[in-house]
Design an enzyme around this catalytic site. Sequence first.
Site, PDB file in Angstrom:
ATOM      1  N   GLN A  26      -8.475 -32.561  10.623  1.00 35.79           N
ATOM      2  CA  GLN A  26      -7.623 -31.938  10.155  1.00 35.79           C
ATOM      3  C   GLN A  26      -8.530 -30.723  10.466  1.00 35.79           C
ATOM      4  O   GLN A  26      -9.556 -30.778   9.578  1.00 35.79           O
ATOM      5  CB  GLN A  26      -7.287 -32.011   8.824  1.00 35.79           C
ATOM      6  CG  GLN A  26      -6.214 -30.557   8.047  1.00 35.79           C
ATOM      7  CD  GLN A  26      -5.721 -30.338   6.972  1.00 35.79           C
ATOM      8  OE1 GLN A  26      -5.986 -31.791   6.340  1.00 35.79           O
ATOM      9  NE2 GLN A  26      -5.787 -29.476   6.620  1.00 35.79           N
ATOM     10  N   PHE A  27      -8.318 -29.938  11.406  1.00 32.53           N
ATOM     11  CA  PHE A  27      -9.542 -29.009  11.868  1.00 32.53           C
ATOM     12  C   PHE A  27      -9.617 -27.694  10.453  1.00 32.53           C
ATOM     13  O   PHE A  27     -10.401 -26.894  10.330  1.00 32.53           O
ATOM     14  CB  PHE A  27      -9.487 -28.803  13.206  1.00 32.53           C
ATOM     15  CG  PHE A  27      -8.140 -28.083  13.724  1.00 32.53           C
ATOM     16  CD1 PHE A  27      -8.444 -26.137  13.208  1.00 32.53           C
ATOM     17  CD2 PHE A  27      -6.957 -27.864  13.260  1.00 32.53           C
ATOM     18  CE1 PHE A  27      -7.372 -25.160  13.409  1.00 32.53           C
ATOM     19  CE2 PHE A  27      -5.759 -27.449  13.228  1.00 32.53           C
ATOM     20  CZ  PHE A  27      -6.359 -25.909  13.217  1.00 32.53           C
ATOM     21  N   THR A  28      -8.307 -27.465  10.230  1.00 30.35           N
ATOM     22  CA  THR A  28      -8.761 -26.475   9.465  1.00 30.35           C
ATOM     23  C   THR A  28      -9.649 -26.868   8.030  1.00 30.35           C
ATOM     24  O   THR A  28      -9.990 -25.703   7.181  1.00 30.35           O
ATOM     25  CB  THR A  28      -7.317 -25.848   8.681  1.00 30.35           C
ATOM     26  OG1 THR A  28      -6.735 -27.230   8.239  1.00 30.35           O
ATOM     27  CG2 THR A  28      -6.204 -25.709   9.767  1.00 30.35           C
TER      28      THR A  28
END
Length: 150
Positions: free
Chosen positions: A78-80
């Site tokens: 999850q890059f966020t």
Amino acid sequence: MRVVIQRVSKASVAVDGKIISAIGSGLLILVGIENLDTQEDIEWLSNKIVNLRIFNDDQGVMNNSLLENKGDVIVVSQFTLHAATKKGNRPSYINAARPEIAVPIYEAFVEALELKLGKKVGTGIFGADMKVELLNDGPVTILIDSKNKV
């Protein structure tokens, strides 16, 4: 590396309506990878996670680790988690690693967990539009950043 660890009674990940990973009791781990992450971050974080005493013992006290509890794991990229939100209303993801850097680190992190747990770890599909379902147990949710070890 930055993770959100959620203790779950069950969790699953679906892509295009098809469940690709599902577990019972254990951990759902959302992981964000940045450009500066190394094998040292993978080792430190995987050791921390498998030994974190966040499962109840016989007296109902969070005193057992994932290893002791023999729980299952799903790891979802999850890059966020590396969203920078100080300026304006649109998050910046400048600190999130691009796929050519993030994918090998993500795969090595999953492998490190599998080695320490002695069993397969469920995953999502890197970069896919995933639907993640979970039933929080507790709820117990913990944030850990490998850059904040002390």
